[in-house]
Design an enzyme around this catalytic site. Sequence first.
Site, PDB file in Angstrom:
ATOM      1  N   TYR A   1      -0.758  -1.197  10.632  1.00 13.08           N
ATOM      2  CA  TYR A   1      -0.935  -1.435   9.194  1.00 13.08           C
ATOM      3  C   TYR A   1       0.261  -0.911   8.393  1.00 13.08           C
ATOM      4  CZ  TYR A   1      -3.394  -1.556   4.680  1.00 13.08           C
ATOM      5  OH  TYR A   1      -3.774  -1.806   3.388  1.00 13.08           O
TER       6      TYR A   1
ATOM      7  N   LYS B   1       3.062  -2.669   5.754  1.00 12.40           N
ATOM      8  CA  LYS B   1       3.130  -2.321   4.330  1.00 12.40           C
ATOM      9  C   LYS B   1       4.513  -1.777   3.967  1.00 12.40           C
ATOM     10  CE  LYS B   1      -0.955  -3.799   3.390  1.00 12.40           C
ATOM     11  NZ  LYS B   1      -1.154  -4.985   2.540  1.00 12.40           N
TER      12      LYS B   1
ATOM     13  N   SER C   1       0.874  -1.180   0.000  1.00 15.96           N
ATOM     14  CA  SER C   1       0.000   0.000   0.000  1.00 15.96           C
ATOM     15  C   SER C   1       0.902   1.218   0.000  1.00 15.96           C
ATOM     16  CB  SER C   1      -0.857   0.011   1.269  1.00 15.96           C
ATOM     17  OG  SER C   1      -1.382   1.305   1.486  1.00 15.96           O
TER      18      SER C   1
HETATM   19  N1  LIG Z   1      -8.798  -1.163  -0.008  1.00 15.80           N
HETATM   20  C1  LIG Z   1      -7.774  -0.317   0.031  1.00 15.80           C
HETATM   21  O1  LIG Z   1      -7.948   0.911   0.062  1.00 15.80           O
HETATM   22  C2  LIG Z   1      -6.377  -0.843   0.015  1.00 15.80           C
HETATM   23  C3  LIG Z   1      -5.343   0.084  -0.176  1.00 15.80           C
HETATM   24  C4  LIG Z   1      -4.031  -0.375  -0.194  1.00 15.80           C
HETATM   25  C5  LIG Z   1      -3.772  -1.715  -0.039  1.00 15.80           C
HETATM   26  N2  LIG Z   1      -4.792  -2.598   0.156  1.00 15.80           N
HETATM   27  C6  LIG Z   1      -4.449  -4.002   0.326  1.00 15.80           C
HETATM   28  O2  LIG Z   1      -5.131  -4.771  -0.627  1.00 15.80           O
HETATM   29  C7  LIG Z   1      -5.291  -6.102  -0.149  1.00 15.80           C
HETATM   30  C8  LIG Z   1      -6.746  -6.514  -0.317  1.00 15.80           C
HETATM   31  O3  LIG Z   1      -7.524  -5.699   0.535  1.00 15.80           O
HETATM   32  P1  LIG Z   1      -9.019  -5.278   0.206  1.00 15.80           P
HETATM   33  O4  LIG Z   1      -9.080  -3.812   0.371  1.00 15.80           O
HETATM   34  O5  LIG Z   1      -9.491  -5.903  -1.036  1.00 15.80           O
HETATM   35  O6  LIG Z   1      -9.753  -5.879   1.490  1.00 15.80           O
HETATM   36  P2  LIG Z   1     -10.743  -7.112   1.694  1.00 15.80           P
HETATM   37  O7  LIG Z   1     -11.897  -7.007   0.768  1.00 15.80           O
HETATM   38  O8  LIG Z   1     -10.977  -7.156   3.155  1.00 15.80           O
HETATM   39  O9  LIG Z   1      -9.861  -8.345   1.220  1.00 15.80           O
HETATM   40  C9  LIG Z   1      -8.921  -8.970   2.030  1.00 15.80           C
HETATM   41  C10 LIG Z   1      -8.788 -10.394   1.537  1.00 15.80           C
HETATM   42  O10 LIG Z   1      -7.758 -11.029   2.307  1.00 15.80           O
HETATM   43  C11 LIG Z   1      -8.272 -12.274   2.752  1.00 15.80           C
HETATM   44  N3  LIG Z   1      -7.596 -12.642   3.986  1.00 15.80           N
HETATM   45  C12 LIG Z   1      -7.492 -11.947   5.144  1.00 15.80           C
HETATM   46  N4  LIG Z   1      -6.782 -12.641   6.038  1.00 15.80           N
HETATM   47  C13 LIG Z   1      -6.428 -13.802   5.430  1.00 15.80           C
HETATM   48  C14 LIG Z   1      -5.687 -14.939   5.834  1.00 15.80           C
HETATM   49  N5  LIG Z   1      -5.172 -15.049   7.058  1.00 15.80           N
HETATM   50  N6  LIG Z   1      -5.506 -15.943   4.957  1.00 15.80           N
HETATM   51  C15 LIG Z   1      -6.015 -15.856   3.715  1.00 15.80           C
HETATM   52  N7  LIG Z   1      -6.730 -14.825   3.268  1.00 15.80           N
HETATM   53  C16 LIG Z   1      -6.941 -13.803   4.127  1.00 15.80           C
HETATM   54  C17 LIG Z   1      -9.767 -12.065   2.913  1.00 15.80           C
HETATM   55  O11 LIG Z   1     -10.503 -13.272   2.727  1.00 15.80           O
HETATM   56  P3  LIG Z   1     -11.006 -14.284   3.853  1.00 15.80           P
HETATM   57  O12 LIG Z   1     -11.521 -13.460   4.991  1.00 15.80           O
HETATM   58  O13 LIG Z   1     -12.042 -15.078   3.123  1.00 15.80           O
HETATM   59  O14 LIG Z   1      -9.793 -15.101   4.191  1.00 15.80           O
HETATM   60  C18 LIG Z   1     -10.062 -11.182   1.711  1.00 15.80           C
HETATM   61  O15 LIG Z   1     -10.259 -11.977   0.557  1.00 15.80           O
HETATM   62  C19 LIG Z   1      -4.813  -6.075   1.309  1.00 15.80           C
HETATM   63  O16 LIG Z   1      -3.497  -6.565   1.375  1.00 15.80           O
HETATM   64  C20 LIG Z   1      -4.854  -4.601   1.650  1.00 15.80           C
HETATM   65  O17 LIG Z   1      -3.960  -4.258   2.680  1.00 15.80           O
HETATM   66  C21 LIG Z   1      -6.081  -2.186   0.181  1.00 15.80           C
END
Ligand SMILES: NC(=O)c1ccc[n+]([C@@H]2O[C@H](COP(=O)([O-])OP(=O)(O)OC[C@H]3O[C@@H](n4cnc5c(N)ncnc54)[C@H](OP(=O)(O)O)[C@@H]3O)[C@@H](O)[C@H]2O)c1
Length: 254
Positions: free
Chosen positions: A154, A158, A141
């Site tokens: 967090y 990252k 991120s």
């Molecule tokens: N949304 C943003 O603004 C943003 C910005 C920068 C970076 N990111 C990064 O993008 C990535 C995806 O995030 P998102 O925003 O799409 O959030 P999200 O919808 O909450 O997705 C997170 C995913 O990670 C999985 N997960 C969590 N813990 C896990 C574990 N222990 N083992 C396997 N799977 C796991 C969850 O699935 P299950 O619960 O089914 O396991 C879910 O599919 C993350 O790394 C986040 O830090 C997001």
Amino acid sequence: MKEKKVIWISGASTGIGKASALKFIENEWQVAASARNLDNLKVLKKEAEDKYGFGNIDIYICDTRDKNEVEKTVVKIEKKFGHIDIAMLNAGTASPYSDEFNLDYYNHVVTTNILGNLNCINSVHKRFKNRKKGHIAIVSSMTGYRGLPTASAYTLTKAALINLSESLFFDLKKFGVKVSVINPGFIKTPLTDKNTFPMPFLKTKEYAAKKIYDGLMKNKFEIIFPLQWTIIMKILRLLPYNLYFYLVSKYTGL
Ligand SMILES: NC(=O)c1ccc[n+]([C@@H]2O[C@H](COP(=O)([O-])OP(=O)(O)OC[C@H]3O[C@@H](n4cnc5c(N)ncnc54)[C@H](OP(=O)(O)O)[C@@H]3O)[C@@H](O)[C@H]2O)c1
């Protein structure tokens, strides 16, 4: 007939991971989608099959915090698809802010965001090295650029992932293995739906998926978006501490 390429996406049950799975299938890739929540994975599979037909996706329950489960998942993916071309390590979590130093929050976020990804790299990097081919794409991120208020657990994970990606870039290059780091700004997903603060330049998960797909197809090292946040964060990253602390305090009021 040309052999289809294969991407493994961890954390594909919701958000950016799910949208990326659909984007790659749309572009005729085969997708191995893993996460912990089977119901959500089944919804993804059905959506993919309804839109793009059968045979392009398989789903796997895999908690990335469990090294053995990750290894077994990779074995299953290889059995099904033959090999993996890209491992998109996207599973991640965040914790709510607390004025108290809450060690449990730190443990939870560090274990998922750092150790979980290391477990995945442990399983794919040896296979990629043997094949002299493969691409590891780590979802970090742009918050990892600098320490930000109310997000220490967090942002520390990252920042670690950005450094890890940079180091791996050098270390795996000689084996023909590519490394990318994906640094999104705010994307609307279940993760950010929990945020109570304003999220400027918020984008959709489909926007993120397109940026990720295009960036990976161009073999970019850093895939960063959207442009507005990229400019702001790249400037903030260069500032000396006194100016950085002054500006961030002024604009966040923290
Ligand atoms: N949304 C943003 O603004 C943003 C910005 C920068 C970076 N990111 C990064 O993008 C990535 C995806 O995030 P998102 O925003 O799409 O959030 P999200 O919808 O909450 O997705 C997170 C995913 O990670 C999985 N997960 C969590 N813990 C896990 C574990 N222990 N083992 C396997 N799977 C796991 C969850 O699935 P299950 O619960 O089914 O396991 C879910 O599919 C993350 O790394 C986040 O830090 C997001």
